[in-house]
Design an enzyme around this catalytic site. Structure first.
Site, PDB file in Angstrom:
ATOM      1  N   HIS A   1      12.743  -2.449  -1.773  1.00 56.28           N
ATOM      2  CA  HIS A   1      11.854  -1.987  -2.851  1.00 56.28           C
ATOM      3  C   HIS A   1      12.597  -0.907  -3.636  1.00 56.28           C
ATOM      4  CE1 HIS A   1       8.497  -0.074  -4.874  1.00 56.28           C
ATOM      5  NE2 HIS A   1       7.807  -1.182  -4.660  1.00 56.28           N
TER       6      HIS A   1
ATOM      7  N   SER B   1       3.033  -3.314 -12.196  1.00 50.91           N
ATOM      8  CA  SER B   1       1.813  -3.143 -12.981  1.00 50.91           C
ATOM      9  C   SER B   1       0.964  -4.410 -13.097  1.00 50.91           C
ATOM     10  CB  SER B   1       2.140  -2.563 -14.369  1.00 50.91           C
ATOM     11  OG  SER B   1       2.659  -1.256 -14.216  1.00 50.91           O
TER      12      SER B   1
ATOM     13  N   GLY C   1       1.143  -3.161  -6.230  1.00 48.15           N
ATOM     14  CA  GLY C   1       1.065  -1.814  -5.675  1.00 48.15           C
ATOM     15  C   GLY C   1      -0.303  -1.216  -5.946  1.00 48.15           C
ATOM     16  N   GLY C   2      -0.400  -0.409  -6.999  1.00 49.05           N
ATOM     17  CA  GLY C   2      -1.614   0.358  -7.309  1.00 49.05           C
ATOM     18  C   GLY C   2      -2.901  -0.454  -7.238  1.00 49.05           C
TER      19      GLY C   2
ATOM     20  N   GLU D   1      11.021  -7.188  -9.542  1.00 52.66           N
ATOM     21  CA  GLU D   1      10.225  -6.017  -9.904  1.00 52.66           C
ATOM     22  C   GLU D   1      11.044  -5.121 -10.833  1.00 52.66           C
ATOM     23  OE1 GLU D   1       6.889  -5.119  -6.972  1.00 52.66           O
ATOM     24  OE2 GLU D   1       8.625  -4.047  -6.263  1.00 52.66           O
TER      25      GLU D   1
ATOM     26  N   TRP E   1       0.819  -1.229   0.000  1.00 53.81           N
ATOM     27  CA  TRP E   1       0.000   0.000   0.000  1.00 53.81           C
ATOM     28  C   TRP E   1       0.845   1.268   0.000  1.00 53.81           C
ATOM     29  CZ3 TRP E   1      -4.499  -1.164   4.008  1.00 53.81           C
ATOM     30  CH2 TRP E   1      -5.421  -2.045   3.405  1.00 53.81           C
TER      31      TRP E   1
END
Ligand code: PEP
Length: 256
Positions: free
Chosen positions: A110, A220, A241-242, A180, A29
């Site tokens: 990250h 993504s 994520g998003g 990632e 988040w």
């Protein structure tokens, strides 16, 4: 003293068995969410009853305690931790604090931490080693930038990051790797399915030590592409994520 020994021994008993899960879905988040958001998200999230899927929600650190009291078929993870146990490190959060809250996972390295906060792979390795001591599973992120990809350096970069970020104490029972690509995070761009599968194979074959590691893909991932990505033979789950901020999207991702 006695209390902390008891807490540590309870954690030992309930330590997460990574290899008992077939797939992982980790919601990052980032710096988003508040009490209202969390309540609404958890009221609407539908977690599959299938115990083979490991669902992890990683809120901002101030909400870790709130969300762990609302756990319901999911685990809670932190987004970062200090490599120091205690002392004059203003603003940091210790592994001991995470352990006191029974936090099971911690995202480390990250690309936003590496790029915006200058974290090095050595820092990531120190942090990973520390969380492992506290029976918390590090989810160690690695990935190349667009420039590195375009210059054909992806595998070299990943090799270096693996060597330098994964501590000696890591093994497939206590550590997860997340691939990632930096250029895919938050951009709507992803590598092709073939590229993802090949890169994960490269990571697993890089060193016999990594052969049985769970390797998640992040960058993504959304409700439309998650299923085909996670179904790839070398992909063991996703770091999201998003799309993890929308309960409908996240429910679809973990249900498929
Ligand atoms: C991430 O932040 O780890 C991530 C993968 O973000 P997004 O899914 O938004 O690309």
């Amino acid at each position: 003293m006695v209390a902390s020994i008891i807490i540590l021994s309870i954690r030992e008993i309930i330590m997460i068995k990574i290899n008992s899960f077939s797939s992982f879905f980790v919601a990052n988040w980032k710096l988003n969410g508040d009490f209202k958001f969390i309540d609404q998200f958890l009221d609407n999230l539908q977690v599959p009853s299938d115990n083979s899927k490991c669902i992890v929600i990683c809120p901002t650190s101030t909400y870790l305690d709130y969300i762990r009291h609302k756990k319901n078929n999911f685990y809670v993870g932190a987004q970062n931790v200090s490599e120091h146990e205690k002392g004059a490190y203003t603003g940091e959060i210790s592994c001991n604090a995470l352990s006191d809250l029974n936090i099971d996972f911690c995202i480390l390295g990250h690309s936003e931490r590496r790029q915006l906060f200058n974290e090095t792979s050595t820092d990531v390795s120190l942090k990973s080693s520390k969380v492992i001591e506290f029976k918390i599973v590090p989810i160690v992120c690695i990935g190349e930038t667009l420039e590195e990809k375009e210059n054909g350096k992806t595998n070299n970069i990943l090799s270096q990051q693996l060597e330098d970020s994964i501590p000696v104490s890591s093994n497939s029972d206590n550590t997860i790797i997340a691939y990632e690509p930096v250029w895919a995070i938050g951009t709507g761009l992803t590598p092709t399915l073939e590229e993802i599968n090949k890169t994960h194979q490269f990571i697993k074959n890089h060193n016999t030590k990594f052969e049985n590691f769970k390797v998640l893909y992040g960058g993504s991932v959304n409700a439309n592409n998650a299923n085909e990505i996670v179904s790839l033979s070398n992909v063991d789950g996703a770091l999201i994520g998003g799309a993890s901020l929308n309960y409908d999207d996240f429910t679809k991702i973990i249900k498929d």
